[in-house]
Design a protein around this motif. Sequence first.
Motif, short mmCIF file in Angstrom:
data_model
loop_
_atom_site.label_atom_id
_atom_site.label_comp_id
_atom_site.label_asym_id
_atom_site.label_seq_id
_atom_site.Cartn_x
_atom_site.Cartn_y
_atom_site.Cartn_z
N SER A 138 0.81 -1.21 0.00
CA SER A 138 0.00 0.00 0.00
C SER A 138 0.85 1.27 0.00
N GLU A 139 0.38 2.27 -0.74
CA GLU A 139 1.01 3.58 -0.74
C GLU A 139 0.54 4.42 0.44
N TRP A 140 -0.46 3.95 1.14
CA TRP A 140 -1.03 4.65 2.31
C TRP A 140 -1.41 3.61 3.37
N VAL B 239 -9.16 8.21 3.45
CA VAL B 239 -8.97 8.88 4.74
C VAL B 239 -8.51 10.32 4.48
N PRO B 240 -9.32 11.31 4.81
CA PRO B 240 -9.01 12.69 4.40
C PRO B 240 -7.78 13.28 5.06
N PHE B 241 -7.39 12.76 6.25
CA PHE B 241 -6.22 13.33 6.92
C PHE B 241 -4.92 12.61 6.54
N ASP B 242 -5.01 11.57 5.70
CA ASP B 242 -3.80 10.91 5.22
C ASP B 242 -3.15 11.80 4.15
N PRO B 243 -1.82 11.97 4.20
CA PRO B 243 -1.15 12.85 3.21
C PRO B 243 -1.43 12.47 1.76
N ALA B 244 -1.71 11.17 1.50
CA ALA B 244 -1.95 10.75 0.13
C ALA B 244 -3.28 11.26 -0.41
N PHE B 245 -4.22 11.57 0.47
CA PHE B 245 -5.55 12.01 0.03
C PHE B 245 -5.87 13.45 0.43
N GLN B 246 -5.21 13.94 1.45
CA GLN B 246 -5.52 15.29 1.93
C GLN B 246 -5.20 16.33 0.85
N GLY B 247 -6.23 16.99 0.37
CA GLY B 247 -6.07 18.00 -0.66
C GLY B 247 -5.81 17.46 -2.05
#
Length: 471
Positions: free
Chosen positions: A102-104, A338-346
Amino acid sequence: MAHYTKHPVAAPPRAPERESTGHLVLRGFVIMMMLAAFAHSAIYNLVGEIGAFITLIAFLIATLAIGIPMIARRRPSAFPWRRLPWAAVGYTALALLSVAWSEWRGATVITWVLLATVTVGALFIVQVLTWHEIVRALASTFKWILGLSLAIELWVALVVHEPILPNFFVRPEGDLDPHWYWVRGNLFDGGRIQGIVGNSNIMAIICLFALLTFGVLFAARTRWRTTLALWSLLAAYFLLRAGSATAYACAAAAALVLVVALLMRRARTPGARTRLYVLFIGGTAVVGAALWLLREPLFALLGRSADLTGRSDRIWSAVLERVAQHPLFGNGFSSPWVPFDPAFQGWIKDHDITVFHAHNMWLDVLMQLGVLGVILMAFAYLSLLWRSWFFAIDRPRWDLGADRPYSALTLLPSLFTAVLLVQGLTESTPIMLWGWMLLVMFSFKIKVVPLVGIGERERVIERGERTRRVP
């Protein structure tokens, strides 16, 4: 009024069988578990992401605490292991294995726990409730959501007089995008309503599920049919006020499936069914092609853009870029994102809000678990579609008797499956939380109990045995 006689031949009167207190509590627990899945966004908006996660974990612990002793008492060998929905179980196992590449990874672990919780809950429901009880539990869940939605919409419109934010945060000064609100207070001003779940599209789909469930129970001639009709009116009103184009398409698909299933039930010969299959498959292909060619004016009529409100231009194109990086096994499981994970946040934003999913379940699976995940998911849904269809159109048979009546309850899985498949074209909810719960629950239950009800043949035998028992 019941009459009692002391005649020596007559059997003594017996009170009607009632459910034990323990079983009533068990049914109540199942309803709460379904409510936590269907209204998970309401829990998220009420207690935050950590509180929502803890809530599901608490249900997982309670389910295991109740279910493991029950299996132990019945002997593990009595559990229908061979009838498990193995495609869905395989998908769950692949999601866990994806931690390795996984990348996250943090997001994978968190969301896999949610997936496992819902999977265990669905398997538990199948083991402890009958078909009638499952449908009644679904109806009770939808009644709670509709009732709470009406209550909070009235409270916001009549008492608060302004929209409310998630977790009851204080509204900042200035203009705020309406998509940030939990409840906008549009009950009396003609705008789209969101209900307790805080999302118009999800609210509309839940209302559609409620209408289908109430309609099946009404057709089955259950008690309190007047009350069911009133709940149906409330669900229909909320469905219209939610204004979801996806829900309208799902309703049309469910109506088509219902019409075809009822006609199949009336067909007397295999040839008649074959002609109906040819007619409706061909008709569906023609209608689908026409809708695709006329999509722009149709979307304009519904007040939507031809790119499905930015899905194809912004969301799907970005998802396909990540798909190209690891097409076979994917980038790692995470449903929802997961919105607070760096891979998805923004990464992808809509109205300045981080997007939680790909708005297409097949693209979502392809990005997360690659081609292998898509194959497993396709097997899971095709298996459910196949079994639920014949569960709906075939008479219940366990011997040579072919005259047993149909049950209205057997229509529900195929109707729900049609809604999930159509919704999955523009949303990813069919692969997470309540969508996944319905998939696992119906797949497993149909394999374990592939029929509902008894026929006149069994009633005659039962009456004959009762007569022979009289001294």
